[in-house]
Write an enzyme that holds these catalytic residues in place. Structure first.
Site, short mmCIF file in Angstrom:
data_model
loop_
_atom_site.label_atom_id
_atom_site.label_comp_id
_atom_site.label_asym_id
_atom_site.label_seq_id
_atom_site.Cartn_x
_atom_site.Cartn_y
_atom_site.Cartn_z
N GLU A 163 0.51 -1.43 0.01
CA GLU A 163 -0.26 -0.57 0.07
C GLU A 163 1.06 1.30 -0.14
O GLU A 163 1.09 2.28 0.97
CB GLU A 163 -0.91 0.15 1.28
CG GLU A 163 -2.21 -1.21 1.63
CD GLU A 163 -2.64 -0.80 2.35
OE1 GLU A 163 -2.43 -0.38 3.57
OE2 GLU A 163 -4.14 -1.81 1.92
N GLU A 352 -5.84 -8.53 1.09
CA GLU A 352 -6.53 -8.52 1.59
C GLU A 352 -7.95 -7.69 1.54
O GLU A 352 -8.03 -7.25 0.88
CB GLU A 352 -5.80 -7.11 3.12
CG GLU A 352 -4.41 -7.50 3.26
CD GLU A 352 -3.65 -5.46 4.31
OE1 GLU A 352 -4.29 -4.83 4.23
OE2 GLU A 352 -2.17 -5.33 3.76
O1 IFM Z 1 -4.05 -3.23 9.20
C1 IFM Z 1 -3.89 -2.10 7.96
C2 IFM Z 1 -3.05 -2.93 6.93
O2 IFM Z 1 -1.54 -2.54 8.31
C3 IFM Z 1 -2.55 -2.44 5.66
N1 IFM Z 1 -4.13 -2.29 5.40
C4 IFM Z 1 -5.39 -1.93 5.85
C5 IFM Z 1 -5.41 -2.51 7.56
C6 IFM Z 1 -6.45 -2.12 7.92
O3 IFM Z 1 -6.46 -0.74 7.66
#
Ligand code: IFM
Length: 456
Positions: A163, A352
């Protein structure tokens, strides 16, 4: 039609969020250690010093993963455990921790997916300019080479960066994540260019130093616009908005993804960001465009759009929200994989997806989280719809395995399939853990079964 055979049912974590042990075995400091010391930076003064105590409890955690039936586990390596100063001296104890973890995962038949960088930037490199310094690409490549030489005979799946929209946008522009900078656009876009370059150099280092042929991707945020109806005009509007770059915001896909997958910055972005665009040297885009094996992204929600209306639609009053106040939008999984597959033409892995909720251990000793089950069930059914229509999706990683340190929100957002009692470190698998276990065991078929009948 269900999920493909060998679908990678996974869960994900990140080093600073779960490990703790920040002063053990020679780990160097990171920008997150520094940021947490700033008064008011993190909710209630929380920090990752102990976190989910995974550094000490990793055996128990792998046993839980085995119980869950995970096929793949995504975790990140703390750069400063391996290279305490970020570059140069290698800390063998740090590498040994990940080596043991990988061995245990493989023994449990769980495929390790390593993220090389998930936001915990070495403090020593930050003092040397961090991502603003063009050398950051070389530093990252050197680090990738060290890890690849140690683990690249056993680990096949790699992600370079997690990210960049967040660690550059929230960390270098908005100042609400580490390192807490509020830079102007010229510097922000320069830092962004260096992260892209670091990604490309990291890919090259992995290919050069892994003994087993690596499969490599990266994990940007996937932002999707959803059509307000199935009308072709709304779908077109959603697709266009998904791939547009608007001035004044780093929150887009193509500024990050087009250089990586197509070898060029998007023309609309170059115009929108003028006169702040970064200095691009000969060969940079070739490096950034180093071939990848799959298209990975993280996704939690999307906005609805309608043809002829430039702004996203307002949410209806009372629209479901998670504890983070993120809207619940299951079709984002369907539309995101469709749009990304059309544009970038690679097999897809969701790295994710999940939600934070109000989860606690009930008087019966269990953690009842029906909303997480309902959320994940709806999202996965939308993913299955895209697969049924022919999109090549290879895996899904739930965020997250364990409750953990949620950055500036501290410990108040619980995203885990496993509840962590922070004062004791005690783990309690939530109802969603037992439910996800059935989903994995049936390769997704249990998505059609009433969740209430699947466990207890
Ligand atoms: O916890 C975070 C993760 O580290 C990166 N993506 C989003 C998740 C939730 O905010």
């Amino acid at each position: 039609m269900s999920f493909p055979k060998n679908f990678l049912w996974g869960a994900a974590t990140a080093a600073y969020q779960v490990e703790g042990a920040v002063n053990e075995d020679g780990r160097g400091r990171t920008v997150w250690d520094l940021f947490c010391e700033r008064p008011g930076a993190v909710w209630s003064g929380h920090n990752g010093a102990v976190a989910s105590d995974h550094y000490h409890r990793w055996r128990e955690d792998v046993a839980l993963m085995r119980q869950l039936g995970l096929r793949a586990y995504r975790f990140s390596i703390a750069w400063s455990r391996v290279l305490p100063e970020g570059t140069g001296r290698v800390n063998l104890k740090g590498l040994a921790f990940y080596d043991r973890l990988v061995d245990a995962l493989l023994a449990a038949h769980i495929e390790p997916f390593i993220t090389l960088f998930h936001w915990d930037y070495p403090a020593e490199l930050y003092y040397r300019g961090g991502w603003l310094n063009r050398d950051s690409a070389d530093w990252f490549a050197d680090y990738a080479a060290v890890v690849a030489r140690k683990l690249g005979d056993q680990v096949r799946h790699w992600l370079t960066l997690n990210e960049p929209q967040c660690f550059i946008g929230l960390g270098h522009q908005d100042g609400i994540h580490a390192p807490g900078l509020k830079l102007g656009w010229t510097e922000v876009l320069r830092a962004a260019h260096h992260t892209l370059l670091a990604h490309g150099r990291g890919v090259q280092a992995l290919r050069a130093h892994c003994r087993a042929r690596p499969r490599i991707g990266w994990a940007p945020v996937g932002m999707v616009k959803l059509p307000a109806s199935n009308r072709a005009s709304d779908v077109r509007a959603a697709r266009e908005a998904t791939f547009a770059v608007r001035s004044g915001s780093l929150w887009n896909n193509t500024w990050w993804m087009d250089p990586v997958y197509l070898g060029r910055y998007p023309a609309d972005g170059w115009k929108a960001y003028a006169p702040y665009t970064p200095p691009v040297r000969d060969g940079d885009l070739k490096t950034i465009h180093s071939p990848l094996d799959f298209f990975a992204f993280n996704i939690y929600h999307g906005d609805f759009v309608r043809a002829g209306q430039p702004e996203p639609l307002r949410w209806p009053e009372g629209n479901p929200l998670t504890l983070f106040y993120w809207p619940v939008t299951p079709p984002c999984l369907y539309w995101a994989v469709r749009f990304f597959a059309e544009r970038y033409r690679l097999p897809i892995i969701i790295t994710e997806n999940g939600m934070s909720g109000v989860d606690w251990v009930a008087e019966d000793g269990r953690v009842h989280d029906p909303q997480r089950i309902d959320f994940t069930r709806r999202y996965l059914r939308e993913l299955r719809r895209a697969i049924a229509e022919g999109v090549d999706v290879r895996g899904y990683f739930h965020w997250t395995l364990l409750d953990n340190f949620e950055w500036a929100e501290g410990y108040r957002q619980r995203f885990g399939l496993i509840h962590v009692d922070y004062p004791t470190g005690r783990r309690t698998p939530k109802d969603s853990f037992h439910w996800y276990r059935q989903i994995i065991a049936t390769n997704g078929d249990a998505l059609d079964t009433d969740p209430k009948t699947l466990f207890h």
